[in-house]
Design a protein around this motif. Structure first.
Motif, mmCIF file in Angstrom:
data_model
loop_
_atom_site.group_PDB
_atom_site.id
_atom_site.type_symbol
_atom_site.label_atom_id
_atom_site.label_comp_id
_atom_site.label_asym_id
_atom_site.label_seq_id
_atom_site.Cartn_x
_atom_site.Cartn_y
_atom_site.Cartn_z
ATOM 1 N N ALA A 39 0.697 -1.252 0.058
ATOM 2 C CA ALA A 39 -0.076 0.107 -0.102
ATOM 3 C C ALA A 39 0.785 1.065 0.184
ATOM 4 O O ALA A 39 2.030 1.112 0.272
ATOM 5 N N PRO A 40 0.234 2.400 -0.223
ATOM 6 C CA PRO A 40 1.028 3.640 -0.198
ATOM 7 C C PRO A 40 1.459 4.032 1.090
ATOM 8 O O PRO A 40 2.636 4.763 1.196
ATOM 9 N N SER A 41 0.860 3.543 2.058
ATOM 10 C CA SER A 41 1.209 3.964 3.585
ATOM 11 C C SER A 41 1.427 2.646 4.350
ATOM 12 O O SER A 41 0.688 1.814 3.988
ATOM 13 N N ARG A 42 2.111 2.915 5.539
ATOM 14 C CA ARG A 42 2.447 1.984 6.581
ATOM 15 C C ARG A 42 1.042 1.462 7.015
ATOM 16 O O ARG A 42 0.626 0.162 7.142
ATOM 17 N N GLU A 43 0.150 2.324 7.325
ATOM 18 C CA GLU A 43 -0.996 2.029 8.136
ATOM 19 C C GLU A 43 -1.973 1.146 7.079
ATOM 20 O O GLU A 43 -2.589 0.226 7.357
ATOM 21 N N ARG A 44 -2.120 1.529 5.977
ATOM 22 C CA ARG A 44 -3.074 0.983 4.765
ATOM 23 C C ARG A 44 -2.412 -0.661 4.581
ATOM 24 O O ARG A 44 -3.078 -1.426 4.197
ATOM 25 N N CYS A 45 -1.073 -0.700 4.713
ATOM 26 C CA CYS A 45 -0.549 -1.894 4.153
ATOM 27 C C CYS A 45 -0.884 -2.981 5.528
ATOM 28 O O CYS A 45 -1.113 -4.100 5.291
ATOM 29 N N VAL A 46 -0.851 -2.360 6.769
ATOM 30 C CA VAL A 46 -1.394 -3.277 7.774
ATOM 31 C C VAL A 46 -2.852 -3.646 7.643
ATOM 32 O O VAL A 46 -3.336 -4.828 7.859
ATOM 33 N N VAL A 47 -3.806 -2.559 7.062
ATOM 34 C CA VAL A 47 -5.083 -3.078 6.736
ATOM 35 C C VAL A 47 -4.998 -4.350 5.731
ATOM 36 O O VAL A 47 -5.809 -4.976 5.924
ATOM 37 N N GLU A 48 -4.402 -4.135 4.741
ATOM 38 C CA GLU A 48 -4.210 -4.974 3.850
ATOM 39 C C GLU A 48 -3.749 -6.441 4.145
ATOM 40 O O GLU A 48 -4.234 -7.504 3.735
ATOM 41 N N ALA A 49 -2.892 -6.360 5.177
ATOM 42 C CA ALA A 49 -2.511 -7.623 5.794
ATOM 43 C C ALA A 49 -3.309 -8.354 6.691
ATOM 44 O O ALA A 49 -3.588 -9.414 6.551
ATOM 45 N N VAL A 50 -4.160 -7.338 7.400
ATOM 46 C CA VAL A 50 -5.355 -8.101 8.002
ATOM 47 C C VAL A 50 -6.467 -8.885 6.736
ATOM 48 O O VAL A 50 -7.004 -9.766 7.225
ATOM 49 N N ALA A 51 -6.624 -7.851 5.868
ATOM 50 C CA ALA A 51 -7.421 -8.587 4.987
ATOM 51 C C ALA A 51 -7.005 -10.006 4.180
ATOM 52 O O ALA A 51 -7.904 -10.854 4.039
ATOM 53 N N ALA A 52 -5.686 -9.806 4.162
ATOM 54 C CA ALA A 52 -5.112 -11.195 3.370
ATOM 55 C C ALA A 52 -5.355 -12.289 4.704
ATOM 56 O O ALA A 52 -5.472 -13.394 4.255
ATOM 57 N N THR A 53 -5.104 -11.849 5.943
ATOM 58 C CA THR A 53 -5.114 -13.031 7.027
ATOM 59 C C THR A 53 -6.555 -13.588 6.669
ATOM 60 O O THR A 53 -6.793 -14.769 6.884
ATOM 61 N N VAL A 54 -7.320 -12.671 7.098
ATOM 62 C CA VAL A 54 -8.844 -13.199 6.965
ATOM 63 C C VAL A 54 -9.413 -13.771 5.855
ATOM 64 O O VAL A 54 -10.078 -14.845 5.731
ATOM 65 N N GLY A 55 -9.064 -13.280 4.395
ATOM 66 C CA GLY A 55 -9.438 -13.807 3.420
ATOM 67 C C GLY A 55 -9.068 -15.223 3.174
ATOM 68 O O GLY A 55 -9.482 -15.790 2.303
ATOM 69 N N ASN A 56 -7.880 -15.712 3.791
ATOM 70 C CA ASN A 56 -7.272 -16.875 3.595
ATOM 71 C C ASN A 56 -8.428 -17.961 4.199
ATOM 72 O O ASN A 56 -8.087 -19.243 3.755
ATOM 73 N N PHE A 57 -9.212 -17.503 5.023
ATOM 74 C CA PHE A 57 -9.932 -18.756 5.744
ATOM 75 C C PHE A 57 -11.695 -18.327 5.634
ATOM 76 O O PHE A 57 -12.221 -19.199 5.987
ATOM 77 N N ALA A 58 -11.998 -17.185 5.275
ATOM 78 C CA ALA A 58 -13.278 -16.713 5.535
ATOM 79 C C ALA A 58 -13.722 -15.804 4.234
ATOM 80 O O ALA A 58 -12.826 -14.814 3.833
ATOM 81 N N GLU A 59 -14.971 -16.246 3.876
ATOM 82 C CA GLU A 59 -15.474 -15.263 2.618
ATOM 83 C C GLU A 59 -16.269 -14.043 3.561
ATOM 84 O O GLU A 59 -17.081 -14.250 4.184
ATOM 85 N N VAL A 60 -15.716 -12.798 3.534
ATOM 86 C CA VAL A 60 -16.319 -11.493 4.363
ATOM 87 C C VAL A 60 -16.903 -10.525 3.344
ATOM 88 O O VAL A 60 -17.746 -9.682 4.260
ATOM 89 N N SER A 61 -16.810 -10.682 2.124
ATOM 90 C CA SER A 61 -17.363 -9.753 1.180
ATOM 91 C C SER A 61 -18.914 -9.329 1.579
ATOM 92 O O SER A 61 -19.556 -10.446 1.677
ATOM 93 N N GLY A 62 -19.360 -8.345 1.643
ATOM 94 C CA GLY A 62 -20.764 -7.966 1.770
ATOM 95 C C GLY A 62 -21.397 -8.288 3.372
ATOM 96 O O GLY A 62 -22.657 -8.254 3.440
ATOM 97 N N VAL A 63 -20.530 -8.951 4.067
ATOM 98 C CA VAL A 63 -20.883 -9.111 5.435
ATOM 99 C C VAL A 63 -21.011 -7.778 6.301
ATOM 100 O O VAL A 63 -19.968 -7.249 6.407
ATOM 101 N N LEU A 64 -22.070 -7.555 6.880
ATOM 102 C CA LEU A 64 -22.191 -6.441 7.679
ATOM 103 C C LEU A 64 -21.612 -6.540 9.305
ATOM 104 O O LEU A 64 -22.056 -7.610 9.844
ATOM 105 N N PRO A 65 -20.758 -5.712 9.689
ATOM 106 C CA PRO A 65 -20.366 -6.225 11.016
ATOM 107 C C PRO A 65 -21.538 -5.933 12.063
ATOM 108 O O PRO A 65 -22.437 -5.133 12.050
ATOM 109 N N THR A 66 -21.168 -6.527 13.274
ATOM 110 C CA THR A 66 -22.074 -6.616 14.447
ATOM 111 C C THR A 66 -21.499 -5.921 15.762
ATOM 112 O O THR A 66 -22.194 -5.947 16.681
ATOM 113 N N ALA A 67 -20.205 -5.759 15.574
ATOM 114 C CA ALA A 67 -19.401 -5.159 16.696
ATOM 115 C C ALA A 67 -18.295 -4.393 16.270
ATOM 116 O O ALA A 67 -17.717 -4.604 15.085
#
Length: 156
Positions: A39-67
């Motif tokens: 990503a262009p920034s350090r913080e956005r790169c961390v966001v992308e790493a979270v997305a990659a971690t979750v995306g490897n085991f769960a399909e979360v697109s379109g799911v609304l958060p509850t907390a």
């Protein structure tokens, strides 16, 4: 709040030539999951790493958060901050049965302020092995060209 986006895999040359300004992908690894994020920034790169971690085991697109969960990682070196954020994601999955569907990361005073939009794991489709930890082996997080990148092995 930044949604957890995905990117398509492909050869390294194709990814480098055509990759978007921010994204992530999984790369082959023998027993665990290896992710790369950029990503262009350090913080956005961390966001992308979270997305990659979750995306490897769960399909979360379109799911609304509850907390939501807020925490501070650090202070510390950049690689330690990345590991702390990913460790917290794994911890929340393991202990609370919740996983992030979106993340926001902001720079603090040598630390990262993190907000995760969460959903109960039973509300998403599991598509892979749930992560058990973050490996320090071959960990990379730093500047790359005009942006930031990381490469992390996730223990499953």
């Amino acid at each position: 709040m930044v949604d957890l986006p995905g990117t398509a895999g492909g050869g390294l040359e194709a990814v480098m030539a055509e990759r978007p300004a921010a994204g992530h992908r999984s790369v082959p690894h023998t027993a665990d999951v290896r992710i790369e994020a950029w990503a262009p920034s350090r913080e956005r790169c961390v966001v992308e790493a979270v997305a990659a971690t979750v995306g490897n085991f769960a399909e979360v697109s379109g799911v609304l958060p509850t907390a939501s969960v807020r925490f501070r990682a650090g202070p510390g070196p950049d690689a330690d901050l990345l590991v702390a954020v990913l460790d917290e994601v794994v911890y929340l999955i393991d202990t609370a049965g919740r996983l992030p569907v979106a993340a926001q990361v902001e720079a603090g005073d040598g630390s990262l302020d993190v907000r995760l939009a969460m959903v109960d794991a039973d509300r998403v489709e599991l598509v892979g092995a749930v992560p058990k930890g973050v490996s320090l082996h071959e960990l990379w997080f730093g500047r790359e060209g005009a942006g930031w990148s990381c490469s992390v092995t996730i223990d499953v």
